[in-house]
Scaffold this motif. Structure first.
Motif, PDB file in Angstrom:
ATOM      1  N   ALA A  27      48.672  10.310  26.813  1.00  0.00           N
ATOM      2  CA  ALA A  27      49.553   9.198  26.453  1.00  0.00           C
ATOM      3  C   ALA A  27      49.497   8.911  24.952  1.00  0.00           C
ATOM      4  O   ALA A  27      50.526   8.604  24.333  1.00  0.00           O
ATOM      5  CB  ALA A  27      49.179   7.955  27.253  1.00  0.00           C
ATOM      6  N   MET A  28      48.313   9.004  24.366  1.00  0.00           N
ATOM      7  CA  MET A  28      48.178   8.799  22.919  1.00  0.00           C
ATOM      8  C   MET A  28      48.978   9.857  22.152  1.00  0.00           C
ATOM      9  O   MET A  28      49.656   9.546  21.162  1.00  0.00           O
ATOM     10  CB  MET A  28      46.707   8.859  22.512  1.00  0.00           C
ATOM     11  CG  MET A  28      45.855   7.709  23.020  1.00  0.00           C
ATOM     12  SD  MET A  28      46.185   6.129  22.224  1.00  0.00           S
ATOM     13  CE  MET A  28      45.329   6.337  20.661  1.00  0.00           C
ATOM     14  N   ALA A  29      48.919  11.096  22.629  1.00  0.00           N
ATOM     15  CA  ALA A  29      49.659  12.168  21.973  1.00  0.00           C
ATOM     16  C   ALA A  29      51.168  11.937  22.089  1.00  0.00           C
ATOM     17  O   ALA A  29      51.919  12.179  21.134  1.00  0.00           O
ATOM     18  CB  ALA A  29      49.279  13.516  22.580  1.00  0.00           C
ATOM     19  N   ARG A  30      51.615  11.471  23.261  1.00  0.00           N
ATOM     20  CA  ARG A  30      53.048  11.206  23.445  1.00  0.00           C
ATOM     21  C   ARG A  30      53.501  10.056  22.551  1.00  0.00           C
ATOM     22  O   ARG A  30      54.598  10.099  21.974  1.00  0.00           O
ATOM     23  CB  ARG A  30      53.339  10.873  24.903  1.00  0.00           C
ATOM     24  CG  ARG A  30      52.904  11.935  25.910  1.00  0.00           C
ATOM     25  CD  ARG A  30      53.775  13.160  25.914  1.00  0.00           C
ATOM     26  NE  ARG A  30      53.325  14.097  26.938  1.00  0.00           N
ATOM     27  CZ  ARG A  30      53.772  14.113  28.189  1.00  0.00           C
ATOM     28  NH1 ARG A  30      54.699  13.248  28.579  1.00  0.00           N
ATOM     29  NH2 ARG A  30      53.319  15.012  29.061  1.00  0.00           N
ATOM     30  N   ALA A  31      52.693   9.007  22.446  1.00  0.00           N
ATOM     31  CA  ALA A  31      53.045   7.871  21.590  1.00  0.00           C
ATOM     32  C   ALA A  31      53.138   8.304  20.131  1.00  0.00           C
ATOM     33  O   ALA A  31      54.048   7.888  19.399  1.00  0.00           O
ATOM     34  CB  ALA A  31      52.023   6.752  21.756  1.00  0.00           C
TER      35      ALA A  31
END
Length: 284
Positions: A204-208
């Motif tokens: 999720a951090m990478a997608r954000a």
């Protein structure tokens, strides 16, 4: 413990660059969605936040997006979706090739493109569980003998949905996490990547970061959820702030649905060691 209660997400979202929002129990209950919730997320996006839905659904993001659309949640409510199914695929691809699937046929999209073969129980080298075969009629008690047989062979048990229960309409139904819990109590080895475990948050951090075009610090991320052992523990363990939705799966533990007792709610969260930045009955 005093807990800040807010009326809308905009009251606190200004201090964050990204929002990681739970799906089942926050945006919908499996039967209907809540427009106020998705409109709050859409407003956060309009304000420049990256909104990533983070769900323990055992299917990849595509089918989850289709389900959301069928329930009336539009694409403008979120930038991306990360599912437990997405991050579980890595566990499956790293494991044995001969897989015994526990769960409904609708979840078999989890294996699309993976070099695995779905086989009968006696042929398997690993187990992947996405849920109960029929969660409308079955409970974990129906799986005792099967789990004992799998444990006797010491098969690794990959759990694609760590949730114990979710709401479907006005009912609670059992999920794969309930079977993984029982298998673990038997001494079996369970492998889990969804909430509350770190892999789904890292993704999720990478997608954000991709949405914003820059890295995001954990202190600039707000998680939203209603589950203690998944959303709350996951946010606590990963070091990100949490907005707790009280009218979810735990509502009956500190009042009645729609009417939480503030003192009981505070004691409930404190007993879990949880300190959310705020609570809301429902996301708005």
């Amino acid at each position: 413990m005093d807990i800040r209660q807010i009326a809308n997400l905009a009251e606190i979202s200004g201090g964050y660059d990204a929002v990681f929002c739970d799906v089942w129990g926050v945006l919908h209950n499996g039967v209907r969605s809540w427009p106020a919730a998705w409109k709050a997320l859409a407003a956060a996006r309009e304000a420049g936040k990256a909104v990533v839905l983070i769900t323990n659904a055992p299917r990849p993001a595509g089918p989850v997006s289709e389900q959301l659309a069928s329930l009336g949640v539009p694409d403008e409510a979120y930038d991306d979706i990360v599912t437990s199914g997405d991050v579980t695929r890595a566990l499956i691809s790293e494991g044995a090739r001969l897989v015994f699937h526990i769960g409904p046929d609708r979840d078999t999209s989890l294996y699309d493109g993976l070099d695995v073969e779905l086989v009968e129980e006696r042929e398997a080298s690993a187990v992947v569980c996405t849920g109960l075969f029929d969660d409308n009629t079955e409970t974990p008690a129906d799986y005792g003998e099967l789990l004992q047989r799998l444990r006797a062979r010491n098969l690794p048990f990959i759990c694609a949905n760590p949730d114990i229960v979710v709401e479907r309409g006005d009912r609670l139904i059992y999920c794969a996490g309930a079977l993984a819990k029982d298998y673990g109590l038997m001494g079996g080895r369970t492998l889990i990547a969804g909430k509350p475990h770190a892999p789904i948050y890292r993704e999720a951090m990478a997608r954000a970061a991709k949405v914003l075009g820059r890295e995001v610090g954990r202190d600039r991320v707000l998680a939203i959820g209603d589950g203690l052992t998944t959303d709350v523990k996951g946010a606590m363990d990963y070091g990100i702030d949490l907005l707790f939705i009280s009218d979810g799966i735990h509502a009956r533990e500190y009042g009645t649905p729609g009417n939480p007792d503030p003192e009981k709610l505070a004691a409930h969260l404190d007993g879990f060691g949880a300190h959310p930045v705020a609570t809301m009955k429902n996301l708005a």
